[in-house]
Design a protein around this motif. Structure first.
Motif, PDB file in Angstrom:
ATOM      1  N   ILE A  11     133.747  -3.730  38.123  1.00 51.35           N
ATOM      2  CA  ILE A  11     134.932  -4.377  37.560  1.00 51.35           C
ATOM      3  C   ILE A  11     135.412  -5.371  38.615  1.00 51.35           C
ATOM      4  CG2 ILE A  11     137.223  -4.065  36.591  1.00 51.35           C
ATOM      5  CD1 ILE A  11     136.462  -1.189  35.943  1.00 51.35           C
ATOM      6  N   GLY A  12     135.115  -6.641  38.365  1.00 54.83           N
ATOM      7  CA  GLY A  12     135.335  -7.666  39.379  1.00 54.83           C
ATOM      8  C   GLY A  12     134.226  -7.610  40.411  1.00 54.83           C
ATOM      9  N   LEU A  13     133.752  -8.770  40.819  1.00 53.63           N
ATOM     10  CA  LEU A  13     132.727  -8.823  41.868  1.00 53.63           C
ATOM     11  C   LEU A  13     132.838 -10.158  42.585  1.00 53.63           C
ATOM     12  CD1 LEU A  13     130.339  -7.755  43.414  1.00 53.63           C
ATOM     13  CD2 LEU A  13     128.844  -8.401  41.531  1.00 53.63           C
ATOM     14  N   ASN A  14     133.361 -10.110  43.796  1.00 56.77           N
ATOM     15  CA  ASN A  14     133.511 -11.302  44.621  1.00 56.77           C
ATOM     16  C   ASN A  14     132.452 -11.301  45.711  1.00 56.77           C
ATOM     17  OD1 ASN A  14     135.932 -11.820  43.169  1.00 56.77           O
ATOM     18  ND2 ASN A  14     137.100 -10.574  44.615  1.00 56.77           N
ATOM     19  N   ILE A  15     131.696 -12.390  45.807  1.00 53.24           N
ATOM     20  CA  ILE A  15     130.719 -12.544  46.887  1.00 53.24           C
ATOM     21  C   ILE A  15     131.437 -13.290  48.018  1.00 53.24           C
ATOM     22  CG2 ILE A  15     128.394 -13.272  47.489  1.00 53.24           C
ATOM     23  CD1 ILE A  15     128.560 -11.399  45.062  1.00 53.24           C
ATOM     24  N   VAL A  16     131.763 -12.568  49.068  1.00 54.52           N
ATOM     25  CA  VAL A  16     132.681 -13.082  50.078  1.00 54.52           C
ATOM     26  C   VAL A  16     131.972 -13.919  51.138  1.00 54.52           C
ATOM     27  CG1 VAL A  16     134.362 -12.434  51.848  1.00 54.52           C
ATOM     28  CG2 VAL A  16     134.236 -11.144  49.707  1.00 54.52           C
ATOM     29  N   GLU A  17     130.846 -13.422  51.658  1.00 56.25           N
ATOM     30  CA  GLU A  17     130.144 -14.159  52.718  1.00 56.25           C
ATOM     31  C   GLU A  17     128.747 -13.596  52.896  1.00 56.25           C
ATOM     32  OE1 GLU A  17     132.242 -13.584  56.366  1.00 56.25           O
ATOM     33  OE2 GLU A  17     132.221 -11.392  56.226  1.00 56.25           O
ATOM     34  N   SER A  28     134.455  -5.343  45.196  1.00 55.19           N
ATOM     35  CA  SER A  28     134.288  -4.948  43.808  1.00 55.19           C
ATOM     36  C   SER A  28     134.904  -3.577  43.596  1.00 55.19           C
ATOM     37  CB  SER A  28     132.794  -4.905  43.435  1.00 55.19           C
ATOM     38  OG  SER A  28     132.611  -4.651  42.060  1.00 55.19           O
ATOM     39  N   CYS A  29     135.149  -3.249  42.337  1.00 54.23           N
ATOM     40  CA  CYS A  29     135.476  -1.874  41.966  1.00 54.23           C
ATOM     41  C   CYS A  29     134.273  -1.312  41.228  1.00 54.23           C
ATOM     42  CB  CYS A  29     136.712  -1.829  41.083  1.00 54.23           C
ATOM     43  SG  CYS A  29     137.050  -0.176  40.393  1.00 54.23           S
ATOM     44  N   LYS A 140     133.034   8.423  41.676  1.00 55.93           N
ATOM     45  CA  LYS A 140     134.362   8.244  41.089  1.00 55.93           C
ATOM     46  C   LYS A 140     134.778   6.793  41.315  1.00 55.93           C
ATOM     47  CE  LYS A 140     136.839   9.616  45.320  1.00 55.93           C
ATOM     48  NZ  LYS A 140     137.797  10.573  45.918  1.00 55.93           N
ATOM     49  N   PRO A 141     135.776   6.296  40.579  1.00 55.19           N
ATOM     50  CA  PRO A 141     136.184   4.898  40.781  1.00 55.19           C
ATOM     51  C   PRO A 141     136.585   4.643  42.228  1.00 55.19           C
ATOM     52  CG  PRO A 141     137.187   5.800  38.795  1.00 55.19           C
ATOM     53  CD  PRO A 141     136.551   6.953  39.512  1.00 55.19           C
ATOM     54  N   LEU A 142     136.001   3.587  42.814  1.00 58.76           N
ATOM     55  CA  LEU A 142     136.286   3.248  44.205  1.00 58.76           C
ATOM     56  C   LEU A 142     136.300   1.741  44.388  1.00 58.76           C
ATOM     57  CD1 LEU A 142     133.929   5.791  46.051  1.00 58.76           C
ATOM     58  CD2 LEU A 142     136.435   5.836  46.090  1.00 58.76           C
ATOM     59  N   TYR A 143     137.139   1.279  45.291  1.00 57.02           N
ATOM     60  CA  TYR A 143     137.081  -0.111  45.738  1.00 57.02           C
ATOM     61  C   TYR A 143     135.992  -0.197  46.798  1.00 57.02           C
ATOM     62  CZ  TYR A 143     138.371  -4.449  48.116  1.00 57.02           C
ATOM     63  OH  TYR A 143     138.338  -5.703  48.691  1.00 57.02           O
ATOM     64  N   CYS A 144     135.042  -1.098  46.603  1.00 55.11           N
ATOM     65  CA  CYS A 144     133.867  -1.178  47.479  1.00 55.11           C
ATOM     66  C   CYS A 144     133.845  -2.518  48.196  1.00 55.11           C
ATOM     67  CB  CYS A 144     132.591  -1.011  46.661  1.00 55.11           C
ATOM     68  SG  CYS A 144     132.586   0.492  45.657  1.00 55.11           S
ATOM     69  N   TYR A 145     133.457  -2.500  49.452  1.00 56.63           N
ATOM     70  CA  TYR A 145     133.427  -3.736  50.237  1.00 56.63           C
ATOM     71  C   TYR A 145     132.261  -3.708  51.223  1.00 56.63           C
ATOM     72  CZ  TYR A 145     135.920  -0.893  53.724  1.00 56.63           C
ATOM     73  OH  TYR A 145     136.274   0.091  54.619  1.00 56.63           O
ATOM     74  N   GLU A 146     132.206  -4.740  52.084  1.00 57.18           N
ATOM     75  CA  GLU A 146     131.032  -5.013  52.917  1.00 57.18           C
ATOM     76  C   GLU A 146     129.801  -5.100  52.016  1.00 57.18           C
ATOM     77  OE1 GLU A 146     130.655  -2.952  56.614  1.00 57.18           O
ATOM     78  OE2 GLU A 146     132.716  -3.411  57.199  1.00 57.18           O
ATOM     79  N   LYS A 147     128.741  -4.335  52.238  1.00 58.76           N
ATOM     80  CA  LYS A 147     127.534  -4.441  51.401  1.00 58.76           C
ATOM     81  C   LYS A 147     127.676  -3.694  50.071  1.00 58.76           C
ATOM     82  CE  LYS A 147     124.557  -2.856  54.411  1.00 58.76           C
ATOM     83  NZ  LYS A 147     123.246  -2.444  54.975  1.00 58.76           N
TER      84      LYS A 147
END
Length: 269
Positions: A11-17, A28-29, A140-147
């Protein structure tokens, strides 16, 4: 032991760098959904891996379930097993099916042989297998970052909402998907956007892959449009494709709308 490795959506996916190691940092979530494989693990005289259902490309020795077994067997003493995977979640579809199979192998071996592997160590093993494998350890639903392998708790719940997943049968490789994106820092924190009402997500919550993949694969845009036409409160592509999903306030049967596609429909938890 029989377990059912489930898929996830983004749910949402931003490619940051782009990272120095060649991977990309994302935001992303990840949210679990009910579309599942079936994974049976039983004691055996020697290790074996078998699969049915959707054909899995490559040699079994490169399968993530095999790698998960070998990784744990190198650190713990337990009997050999026969792993039988019934593959139902489409491959290369942005649903994390292979990663889920690997994570569920780790959890099943831990439970079957009472290995008492801590949660943190299970997460570490999963991260060694793939960027989103670790998500399926807690599942479970999680906010995910880095890789996509680092997590924060998120208060988002879509329990009781109806989801329709539509896969047109395209296999989009991760390399192909990332080759078309231009990493950029997000203007608004995704965690804040996901606090908006579901009806507001359409204009606010984006998947960066859609911008480059929709022109290349027009059927993806067509599916998203059809999901909105049939009443989805929010629709988007999951991961790097090629599955689209629509979230509905009430139950829908869209089988007749996507006859040429694989489709899964069910309640979110």
């Amino acid at each position: 032991m029989l377990v059912f490795p489930n898929a996830k959506i983004n749910i949402g996916l931003n490619i940051v760098e782009k990272r120095s190691d060649g991977f990309h940092n994302i935001e992303s979530c990840f949210y679990p959904v009910g579309w599942s494989d079936a994974l049976e693990i039983v004691r055996s005289e020697k290790f074996a891996f078998q699969s049915d259902g959707i054909t899995i490309p490559g040699d079994f020795s490169n399968n993530l379930c095999t790698k998960a077994y070998q990784m744990l067997a190198a650190d713990y003493t337990f009997p050999a097993v026969n792993i039988h995977l019934l593959k139902a979640v489409p491959i290369g579809a942005g649903l994390g099916g292979g990663s889920s199979d690997a994570a569920f192998t780790i959890k099943a071996l831990n439970d079957l042989f009472l290995l008492n592997i801590s949660l943190e160590k299970q997460l570490d093993y999963a991260r060694r297998l793939g960027s989103d494998c670790a998500f399926f350890i807690e599942n479970k639903p999680l906010y995910c970052y880095e890789k996509g392998d680092k997590f924060e708790e998120i208060s988002l719940t879509l329990a009781g909402k109806w989801i329709v997943l539509v896969n047109p049968g395209l296999h989009i490789s991760t390399v192909e998907a990332y080759s078309g994106v231009k990493p950029r820092q997000s203007e608004t924190d995704l965690r804040e956007l996901l606090k908006l009402p579901l009806s507001d997500w359409k204009s606010a919550v984006k998947n960066d892959f859609e911008e480059s993949l929709f022109p290349k694969f027009p059927v993806l845009q067509q599916i998203k449009n059809e999901l909105y036409k049939t009443g989805a409160a929010y629709a988007a592509m999951s991961g790097s494709g090629s599955t689209l999903y629509g979230i509905f306030q009430e139950e829908k049967d869209l089988s007749a709308h996507f006859k040429e596609c694989k489709i899964w429909q069910g309640l979110l938890k």
